[in-house]
Design a protein around this motif. Sequence first.
Motif, short mmCIF file in Angstrom:
data_model
loop_
_atom_site.label_atom_id
_atom_site.label_comp_id
_atom_site.label_asym_id
_atom_site.label_seq_id
_atom_site.Cartn_x
_atom_site.Cartn_y
_atom_site.Cartn_z
N VAL A 1 -1.38 2.32 -10.17
CA VAL A 1 -0.66 1.40 -9.39
C VAL A 1 0.26 0.76 -10.35
N ASN A 2 1.37 0.49 -9.71
CA ASN A 2 2.90 -0.10 -10.38
C ASN A 2 2.37 -1.87 -10.25
N LEU B 1 -8.88 -4.15 -3.26
CA LEU B 1 -8.56 -3.03 -4.14
C LEU B 1 -9.33 -1.73 -3.86
N GLU B 2 -10.37 -1.71 -3.20
CA GLU B 2 -11.14 -0.54 -2.85
C GLU B 2 -10.24 0.24 -1.98
N ASP B 3 -9.46 -0.50 -1.02
CA ASP B 3 -8.49 0.12 -0.04
C ASP B 3 -7.24 0.71 -0.79
N ALA B 4 -6.97 0.14 -2.08
CA ALA B 4 -5.69 0.55 -2.69
C ALA B 4 -6.06 1.96 -3.18
N PRO C 1 0.99 -1.26 0.13
CA PRO C 1 -0.15 -0.03 0.04
C PRO C 1 0.85 1.03 0.01
N LYS C 2 2.05 1.29 0.87
CA LYS C 2 2.93 2.57 0.66
C LYS C 2 3.31 2.75 -0.83
N SER C 3 3.74 1.74 -1.42
CA SER C 3 4.18 2.35 -2.97
C SER C 3 3.24 1.81 -4.02
N ARG C 4 2.05 1.66 -3.29
CA ARG C 4 0.93 1.21 -4.38
C ARG C 4 1.43 0.32 -5.47
N GLN D 1 5.21 -9.37 1.61
CA GLN D 1 3.80 -8.89 2.05
C GLN D 1 2.72 -9.49 1.06
N ARG D 2 1.82 -10.23 1.50
CA ARG D 2 1.11 -10.85 0.77
C ARG D 2 -0.48 -10.01 1.00
N TRP D 3 -1.48 -10.66 0.19
CA TRP D 3 -2.71 -10.34 0.35
C TRP D 3 -3.26 -10.64 1.77
N ASP D 4 -4.29 -9.74 2.44
CA ASP D 4 -4.78 -10.21 3.62
C ASP D 4 -6.01 -11.11 3.19
#
Length: 226
Positions: A195-196, A222-225, A105-108, A210-213
């Motif tokens: 998104v990169n 995707l909404e949180d991103a 989420p930090k670097s998207r 870092q994996r998906w929750d």
Amino acid sequence: MPKPLVFIVILAVLAFGGYVGYEKYVERYTVERDDTLVLSKVVTATFAKGSSLKVGTLSGTVQAAATDVRGFGLLNSDQVIKAPYSVDYFVDLSRLSLQNYIWNPKSRTLSIRVPEVTVAPANVDESKMMVRRRGLFITSAAFDAMSRISSTQAVKVAQAAASNPENLGKARDNARVALAALLRAPLNAAGIADVNIVVHFPTDGDRSNQRWDESRSLARVLEDAR
């Protein structure tokens, strides 16, 4: 089980086996004719489901040689063929699940871990091949043997070229572009355009932990991103 019933079951099994054997014989050896003319037709056809993404094709010209010695060493012949070939590269998308996706989420950055690129069987177009044969007298058996050997060698050479590290690297690079484009389309449709996307192969090593929750749905992540 009563003996008559056992006998009937055995006959049924033998009949089924004979039918399958007959079908195989017709498929491989029987030549169908219309009056006296041999028919050109499709003997069998099988459709298989697939979910692999084609990510590249290697093509070019292959050369293969074969020799044959008969008649106690008196009949020597050789053959060289040149023919166009092509080999396709695929990534099997059916093996992907949410565990293959990583979100930072930090670097998207959305990373996807994909299976290794697979190399399809080489296709050598013998209908367009050039042939050079030499020999005082080439028997039909020698002709068939050299044709079989040179054809097999052509496929092996083309397959080896497609599997070398340099060409596999090019296929991976092209796969990264193709898969990123495939993922970007639904992200853009969801209004997530910044998104990169990074594609990782097994040969790249583990670059993120870092994996998906997985307790949340893909739509919620995707909404949180945004």
